[in-house]
Motif scaffolding. Structure first.
Motif, PDB file in Angstrom:
ATOM      1  N   ALA A  70       0.860  -1.183   0.000  1.00 45.10           N
ATOM      2  CA  ALA A  70       0.000   0.000   0.000  1.00 45.10           C
ATOM      3  C   ALA A  70       0.901   1.239   0.000  1.00 45.10           C
ATOM      4  O   ALA A  70       1.035   1.929   1.026  1.00 45.10           O
ATOM      5  N   PRO A  71       1.524   1.560  -1.124  1.00 47.09           N
ATOM      6  CA  PRO A  71       2.489   2.677  -1.162  1.00 47.09           C
ATOM      7  C   PRO A  71       1.869   4.027  -0.800  1.00 47.09           C
ATOM      8  O   PRO A  71       2.524   4.856  -0.172  1.00 47.09           O
ATOM      9  N   LEU A 174     -16.195  -5.666  -5.402  1.00 47.31           N
ATOM     10  CA  LEU A 174     -16.933  -5.088  -4.284  1.00 47.31           C
ATOM     11  C   LEU A 174     -16.303  -3.759  -3.851  1.00 47.31           C
ATOM     12  O   LEU A 174     -17.005  -2.855  -3.372  1.00 47.31           O
ATOM     13  N   ASP A 175     -14.993  -3.652  -3.992  1.00 48.17           N
ATOM     14  CA  ASP A 175     -14.293  -2.414  -3.647  1.00 48.17           C
ATOM     15  C   ASP A 175     -14.295  -1.421  -4.803  1.00 48.17           C
ATOM     16  O   ASP A 175     -14.540  -0.220  -4.606  1.00 48.17           O
ATOM     17  N   THR A 176     -14.034  -1.927  -6.005  1.00 49.51           N
ATOM     18  CA  THR A 176     -14.008  -1.018  -7.164  1.00 49.51           C
ATOM     19  C   THR A 176     -15.394  -0.429  -7.419  1.00 49.51           C
ATOM     20  O   THR A 176     -15.509   0.700  -7.893  1.00 49.51           O
ATOM     21  N   TRP A 177     -16.449  -1.187  -7.077  1.00 55.50           N
ATOM     22  CA  TRP A 177     -17.815  -0.668  -7.195  1.00 55.50           C
ATOM     23  C   TRP A 177     -17.979   0.577  -6.317  1.00 55.50           C
ATOM     24  O   TRP A 177     -18.573   1.580  -6.735  1.00 55.50           O
ATOM     25  N   LYS A 232      -3.539  -3.768  -2.660  1.00 52.36           N
ATOM     26  CA  LYS A 232      -3.029  -2.805  -3.649  1.00 52.36           C
ATOM     27  C   LYS A 232      -4.176  -2.056  -4.320  1.00 52.36           C
ATOM     28  O   LYS A 232      -4.103  -0.840  -4.544  1.00 52.36           O
ATOM     29  N   ILE A 233      -5.253  -2.794  -4.627  1.00 51.57           N
ATOM     30  CA  ILE A 233      -6.420  -2.163  -5.273  1.00 51.57           C
ATOM     31  C   ILE A 233      -7.061  -1.153  -4.336  1.00 51.57           C
ATOM     32  O   ILE A 233      -7.446  -0.044  -4.741  1.00 51.57           O
ATOM     33  N   VAL A 234      -7.185  -1.517  -3.047  1.00 55.72           N
ATOM     34  CA  VAL A 234      -7.755  -0.602  -2.055  1.00 55.72           C
ATOM     35  C   VAL A 234      -6.869   0.637  -1.915  1.00 55.72           C
ATOM     36  O   VAL A 234      -7.361   1.775  -1.883  1.00 55.72           O
ATOM     37  N   ASP A 235      -5.578   0.427  -1.850  1.00 55.53           N
ATOM     38  CA  ASP A 235      -4.644   1.544  -1.722  1.00 55.53           C
ATOM     39  C   ASP A 235      -4.757   2.506  -2.907  1.00 55.53           C
ATOM     40  O   ASP A 235      -4.811   3.725  -2.726  1.00 55.53           O
ATOM     41  N   GLU A 236      -4.836   1.941  -4.104  1.00 57.67           N
ATOM     42  CA  GLU A 236      -4.956   2.770  -5.304  1.00 57.67           C
ATOM     43  C   GLU A 236      -6.300   3.498  -5.313  1.00 57.67           C
ATOM     44  O   GLU A 236      -6.385   4.674  -5.687  1.00 57.67           O
ATOM     45  N   GLY A 237      -7.358   2.808  -4.865  1.00 59.53           N
ATOM     46  CA  GLY A 237      -8.680   3.431  -4.813  1.00 59.53           C
ATOM     47  C   GLY A 237      -8.731   4.574  -3.816  1.00 59.53           C
ATOM     48  O   GLY A 237      -9.325   5.630  -4.097  1.00 59.53           O
ATOM     49  N   VAL A 238      -8.120   4.386  -2.647  1.00 60.97           N
ATOM     50  CA  VAL A 238      -8.071   5.451  -1.645  1.00 60.97           C
ATOM     51  C   VAL A 238      -7.322   6.661  -2.202  1.00 60.97           C
ATOM     52  O   VAL A 238      -7.734   7.814  -2.025  1.00 60.97           O
ATOM     53  N   GLU A 240      -7.080   7.602  -5.302  1.00 57.83           N
ATOM     54  CA  GLU A 240      -7.919   8.298  -6.281  1.00 57.83           C
ATOM     55  C   GLU A 240      -9.020   9.109  -5.611  1.00 57.83           C
ATOM     56  O   GLU A 240      -9.337  10.226  -6.032  1.00 57.83           O
ATOM     57  N   ILE A 241      -9.614   8.540  -4.547  1.00 58.24           N
ATOM     58  CA  ILE A 241     -10.693   9.241  -3.845  1.00 58.24           C
ATOM     59  C   ILE A 241     -10.153  10.490  -3.158  1.00 58.24           C
ATOM     60  O   ILE A 241     -10.775  11.561  -3.192  1.00 58.24           O
ATOM     61  N   VAL A 242      -8.989  10.370  -2.536  1.00 64.25           N
ATOM     62  CA  VAL A 242      -8.384  11.525  -1.866  1.00 64.25           C
ATOM     63  C   VAL A 242      -8.089  12.633  -2.876  1.00 64.25           C
ATOM     64  O   VAL A 242      -8.378  13.813  -2.639  1.00 64.25           O
ATOM     65  N   SER A 243      -7.552  12.237  -4.014  1.00 64.05           N
ATOM     66  CA  SER A 243      -7.256  13.215  -5.072  1.00 64.05           C
ATOM     67  C   SER A 243      -8.536  13.885  -5.558  1.00 64.05           C
ATOM     68  O   SER A 243      -8.568  15.101  -5.798  1.00 64.05           O
ATOM     69  N   MET A 244      -9.596  13.093  -5.691  1.00 63.04           N
ATOM     70  CA  MET A 244     -10.881  13.620  -6.158  1.00 63.04           C
ATOM     71  C   MET A 244     -11.458  14.627  -5.154  1.00 63.04           C
ATOM     72  O   MET A 244     -12.001  15.667  -5.532  1.00 63.04           O
ATOM     73  N   PHE A 245     -11.341  14.320  -3.843  1.00 62.56           N
ATOM     74  CA  PHE A 245     -11.831  15.237  -2.817  1.00 62.56           C
ATOM     75  C   PHE A 245     -11.083  16.562  -2.863  1.00 62.56           C
ATOM     76  O   PHE A 245     -11.687  17.637  -2.755  1.00 62.56           O
ATOM     77  N   LYS A 246      -9.772  16.468  -2.991  1.00 67.96           N
ATOM     78  CA  LYS A 246      -8.977  17.702  -3.057  1.00 67.96           C
ATOM     79  C   LYS A 246      -9.377  18.540  -4.261  1.00 67.96           C
ATOM     80  O   LYS A 246      -9.495  19.776  -4.176  1.00 67.96           O
ATOM     81  N   ASP A 247      -9.637  17.887  -5.373  1.00 59.58           N
ATOM     82  CA  ASP A 247     -10.029  18.598  -6.586  1.00 59.58           C
ATOM     83  C   ASP A 247     -11.419  19.210  -6.445  1.00 59.58           C
ATOM     84  O   ASP A 247     -11.657  20.361  -6.827  1.00 59.58           O
ATOM     85  N   PHE A 248     -12.362  18.449  -5.883  1.00 61.64           N
ATOM     86  CA  PHE A 248     -13.750  18.908  -5.764  1.00 61.64           C
ATOM     87  C   PHE A 248     -13.851  20.118  -4.828  1.00 61.64           C
ATOM     88  O   PHE A 248     -14.611  21.055  -5.077  1.00 61.64           O
ATOM     89  N   TYR A 249     -13.097  20.075  -3.723  1.00 62.20           N
ATOM     90  CA  TYR A 249     -13.185  21.138  -2.725  1.00 62.20           C
ATOM     91  C   TYR A 249     -12.077  22.182  -2.878  1.00 62.20           C
ATOM     92  O   TYR A 249     -11.847  22.993  -1.960  1.00 62.20           O
ATOM     93  N   GLY A 250     -11.423  22.150  -3.996  1.00 59.95           N
ATOM     94  CA  GLY A 250     -10.419  23.176  -4.266  1.00 59.95           C
ATOM     95  C   GLY A 250      -9.258  23.156  -3.300  1.00 59.95           C
ATOM     96  O   GLY A 250      -8.669  24.202  -3.002  1.00 59.95           O
TER      97      GLY A 250
END
Length: 931
Positions: A70-71, A174-177, A232-238, A240-250
């Motif tokens: 989980a890099p 189940l996670d990627t969903w 690894k999939i969970v780590d990559e998903g987290v 992406e979500i963190v990046s998306m939050f930062k982008d959405f909330y400026g």
């Protein structure tokens, strides 16, 4: 006698249920006032990631190449946030884990009856206190926090329950969903003004439940490539979500992130008990209000994890799972959940000392509110002269601590204020525990009185009705005095009046009134007690002490076998020496050799690995082949022995052999299909369920001749057992059945040696329904040994197959021939039947022993119940709610298992009688077999 067994079953059910009233009642109280700090919180929103079933070591450790699985999470630990281990409590199941995380309290074990899907008592949670909550994940988890919330502000987005398939080709979906749906949700919010405005409110929560790891762990185990790839999939998903939050909330810096797990998982892919692999979960948090990484030169922990994970220089802060709820509440400024018992972990907060002191003061008030409500409730239902308050936290001391803490805050002595608040919280928690367990000693005494009374009455009934021990001693039967029944009626009335005044729950009436009729029944047999004492006084003291020591040693061996399985091995080796002690070796060498050989062979099973072993289908196939060879031998023998082997009987044997072949095929093909991730073939599932259903019917079609019926039962049950087996346990029922057959012959030889009756060929004996042969003989000392043998074999039937006395000893993979879609009750029922199959084989053999030894089944069965009850009383005193969670969980499991075994014995006795004596007639007149 039927009425006695029904009453016995009800009594044992009361004893079984008492453990939950004494040790595991709901800790929740209601009527508290919400507490929160008036200072502005550091975060406007919180994102909670819960990776279901993720072990701490699986996330933190490096792979064989020295790289993190989980890099992104590891980068957070080193550059952005704080980390540690979250310590969970038993039962380590999904629902209690999420309740602890989000509501801040540890759910009582009684909620398992609801399948962890619904709480018997309403509770407050972080999601309920939030302004808005959006959640994605499993319907089982999300729905429990959306139900009964005040207001329409908790929104759930769940996939279909059928998607939780352990045999699916790729359960990471189940996670990627979840990740995909969160992204779509925020993308849609840009074009939805109403939703967009809600998302920009403060005090909002986003909850992402990730079930893939738990499903992969159950299906493939935590050491598998699938489980590790899922991390690894969970780590990559987290990421992406963190990046998306930062982008959405400026990138406004007002989002707090928490990543953790509800529970871990054992190496063999299950959870529920208190093993460290189940109770140690990861905890990583970063963002608004969270401290940045802190480098340290040395850390003191009682484990070597830091070195193993290469994280020695990064400050680790361990917390209890319930502490997460107050931490999250303080980050977004919502009231602490009303029922939370968590303590705010200040080491994670990056805020002013004033904010920390005020937050801890609020935490103290919130816990103290629960203590006050709990004390008031207990005081109202307890007589004033009997009420004993918690002396360490009197009302004056409460006010004094609160006054001092507030004064310290005003004087800016924040450390002193925090210290006082922590002291108050610990005292309040101790007080909560004190009042929560206030009635424990009282209830324990009443249950023990009932236990001892019932066991004494059962023992007196055996002596009175089924032995000659008291005969010839009693001279006359005295007329029963009315003083005794009137006295016990008066005691019962006083007990009811006492409980009524204190407004006790209805279960208290059951526990307190149960000893009254049981001890009345005991004292009614006072004449029998006198006769028994007189008989024992005439018994040689040396012999009496010797027999008592042997009986006590036997009971202790049974008790110790729950802790050390090797005790069963020692017992079976001792059993192998039985023919030499009783001189049966000189009378029946072939029978004795069989007994010795199979006793020693069965003794090897308790030494084999417990659950957690790798599946070995070749051993299951070997068991099936041995069963087929044994079937051919039996069919050939019957054909030669009988003058005419009717077509119906031959067809039945061939049908049962075909069932065995089909079971072997299903096990092999299902295993290969799941390895290829092609799921459970529908035809295999159909065959499995048909085999299970037919296993209850086919034995009833066979002749009631003793050996033929027993072998038919073995064939039918083994076909089902093969479908539920994953390794060496498939061989266990075969060896056990061979030993049972030797036992039947040995008991007949023992009876002939004692000169009770003439020997009768086992081959000619028939099972006869509702046989009562009490008139042939009474109980003797050797019958106690027979009853002990049965209990020992029943305990061996449980532990010999690799089970351990713990919730986590049940392997879900054993039911994959029947279903792979998660269904806790159906899977639990199948696993329970797998455990019961060896029990049924032993009980059927016991029916045969009773026939061959010409003894009433009722008397022997009563002795078995008495031995089991003495064991249960042992474990009742050994139940504990302190120490490590592994010790606590194990002590609970011991009592539950032995009490379940005692109650199930009544059911198994009836099932064994049905399987051995009932004969179904399909067509024509059945061939009769005379003794």
């Amino acid at each position: 006698m039927l009425l006695f067994f029904i009453l016995g079953l009800l009594v044992h059910f009361v004893f079984f249920a008492s453990i939950f009233d004494i040790y595991f009642t709901s800790p929740l109280v209601h009527g508290m006032t919400p507490q929160f700090t008036s200072l502005p919180p550091p975060a406007r929103r919180l994102v909670l990631f819960v990776a279901d079933g993720l072990r701490a070591d699986a996330l933190y450790e490096l792979d064989e190449n020295g790289n993190s699985r989980a890099p992104f999470i590891r980068n957070i630990i080193m550059h952005e946030g704080s980390w540690g281990i979250s310590h969970t409590r038993v039962p380590t199941e999904s629902r209690p884990g999420h309740v602890a995380l989000i509501a801040g309290f540890y759910e009582d074990v009684s909620a398992v009856a609801k399948g962890w899907k619904e709480n018997p008592v309403e509770f407050d949670s972080l999601l309920n206190e939030s302004k808005y909550t959006w959640s994605w994940g499993s319907p089982d988890i999300l729905s429990m926090f959306a139900k009964d919330v005040s207001g329409d502000h908790v929104f759930i987005h769940a996939y279909d329950a059928d998607d939780e398939d352990f045999g699916a080709q790729d359960v990471t979906k189940l996670d990627t969903w979840v990740f995909d749906n969160v992204k779509e949700f925020f993308h849609a919010a840009r074009n939805n003004q109403s939703l967009f405005s809600k998302l920009n409110e403060e005090k909002i929560v986003f909850f992402l439940h990730l079930l893939g790891l738990d499903t992969n762990g159950h299906a493939h185990r935590p050491s598998s490539r699938e489980y590790k790839d899922n991390i690894k999939i969970v780590d990559e998903g987290v990421k992406e979500i963190v990046s998306m939050f930062k982008d959405f909330y400026g990138n406004d810096g007002k989002t707090a992130f928490v990543f953790t797990a509800d529970h871990g998982m054992t190496d063999w892919g299950v959870h529920g008990a208190g093993h460290p692999s189940e109770t140690l979960t990861p905890f990583v948090t970063w963002g608004a209000g969270i401290k940045y990484p802190q480098k340290v030169s040395a850390q003191r922990f009682n484990d070597a994890f830091l070195k193993e994970w290469k994280l020695e220089t990064w400050k680790r802060q361990d917390i209890h799972q319930a502490d997460v709820a107050p931490l999250m509440a303080s980050l977004i400024g919502v009231p602490f959940p009303l029922n939370s018992v968590g303590i705010l972990p200040l080491g994670y907060l990056n805020n002013t000392d004033l904010f920390k002191a005020e937050s801890m003061f609020t935490n103290a008030l919130q816990v103290l509110e629960q203590f006050k409500v709990k004390m008031t409730q207990k005081k109202e239902v307890t007589l004033s002269f009997l009420f004993k308050p918690f002396k360490l936290l009197s009302e004056s001391k409460q006010l004094n601590i609160l006054r001092k803490a507030r004064s310290y805050i005003k004087q800016r002595k924040y450390d002193e204020a925090v210290s006082l608040c922590k002291e108050l919280i610990h005292l309040a928690l101790r007080g909560l525990s004190y009042y929560h367990t206030y009635d424990r000693f009282f209830l324990g005494i009443t249950v023990v009185l009932g236990f001892v009374g019932w066991t004494s009455y059962a023992s007196l009934l055996i002596i009175k009705s089924h032995s000659s021990l008291t005969r010839g001693v009693s001279k006359e039967v005295k007329k029963t005095s009315l003083l005794l029944p009137y006295g016990f009626v008066a005691i019962g009335v006083l007990v009811v009046f006492f409980l009524l005044i204190q407004a006790c729950p209805w279960t208290y009436y059951v526990y307190c009134l149960l000893p009254v009729p049981t001890w009345y029944a005991v004292l009614r047999e006072f004449q029998v007690i006198q006769d028994l004492v007189a008989s024992l006084l005439r018994f040689p003291p040396r012999h009496f002490v010797g027999y008592l020591l042997v009986f006590t040693l036997g009971i202790e061996v049974l008790v110790l076998s729950f802790f050390y399985r090797c005790m069963l091995t020692a017992g079976l080796i001792a059993f192998a020496g039985w023919p030499f002690i009783t001189q049966l070796w000189t009378r029946a060498k072939s029978t004795s050799l069989s007994w010795i050989f199979f006793s020693l062979l069965l003794a090897a099973f308790p030494l084999m690995p417990v659950v957690g072993r790798e599946p070995d289908i070749s051993l299951v196939m070997s068991a099936g082949l041995l069963l087929l060879l044994l079937s051919l031998f039996v069919v050939t023998s019957l054909t030669k022995r009988k003058d005419s082997f009717v077509n119906e009987e031959l067809f039945l044997h061939l049908l049962q052999m075909l069932s065995t072949v089909l079971s072997m095929y299903v096990v092999y093909s299902t295993h290969n299909s799941l390895l290829k991730k092609q799921g459970l073939p529908r035809i295999n599932q159909i065959i499995s369920w048909i085999t299970l259903a037919s296993s209850f019917v086919l034995p009833l079609l066979s002749p009631t001749v003793l050996l033929e019926r027993l072998f038919s039962i073995l064939l039918s049950l083994m076909s089902t057992y093969l479908l539920l087996s994953r390794g060496y346990e498939a061989l266990f029922p075969l060896v056990l059945s061979c030993l049972m057959l030797a036992w039947i012959h040995m008991e007949q030889e023992t009876l002939q040696q004692s000169g009770v009756s003439c020997k009768q060929k086992v081959n000619g004996i028939q099972f006869i329904y509702n046989t009562d042969i009490t008139q042939f003989r009474q109980l003797c000392l050797d019958d106690i040994r027979r009853a002990f043998f049965l209990v020992f074999f029943l305990v061996t039937a449980f532990f010999g197959t690799g089970n351990i006395a713990s919730i986590n000893s049940f392997d879900l993979t054993s039911v994959y021939c029947f279903l792979t879609v998660f269904s806790p009750f159906m899977m639990g029922a199948l696993m329970m039947w797998k455990i019961l199959i060896p029990f049924v084989l032993v009980m059927c053999a016991f029916e045969a022993v009773q026939l061959t030894t010409r003894l009433s089944s009722k008397s022997l069965f009563l002795m078995v119940l008495v031995i089991s009850d003495i064991m249960a009383l042992h474990f009742f005193f050994l139940v504990r709610d302190y120490g490590s969670w592994l010790d606590i969980g194990t002590s609970i499991s011991h009592y539950v298992i032995v009490m379940s075994m005692t109650m199930v014995l009544v059911f198994l006795n009836g099932l064994a009688q049905l399987l051995t004596t009932k004969k179904l007639k399909l067509c024509g007149k059945p061939k009769s077999h005379l003794i």
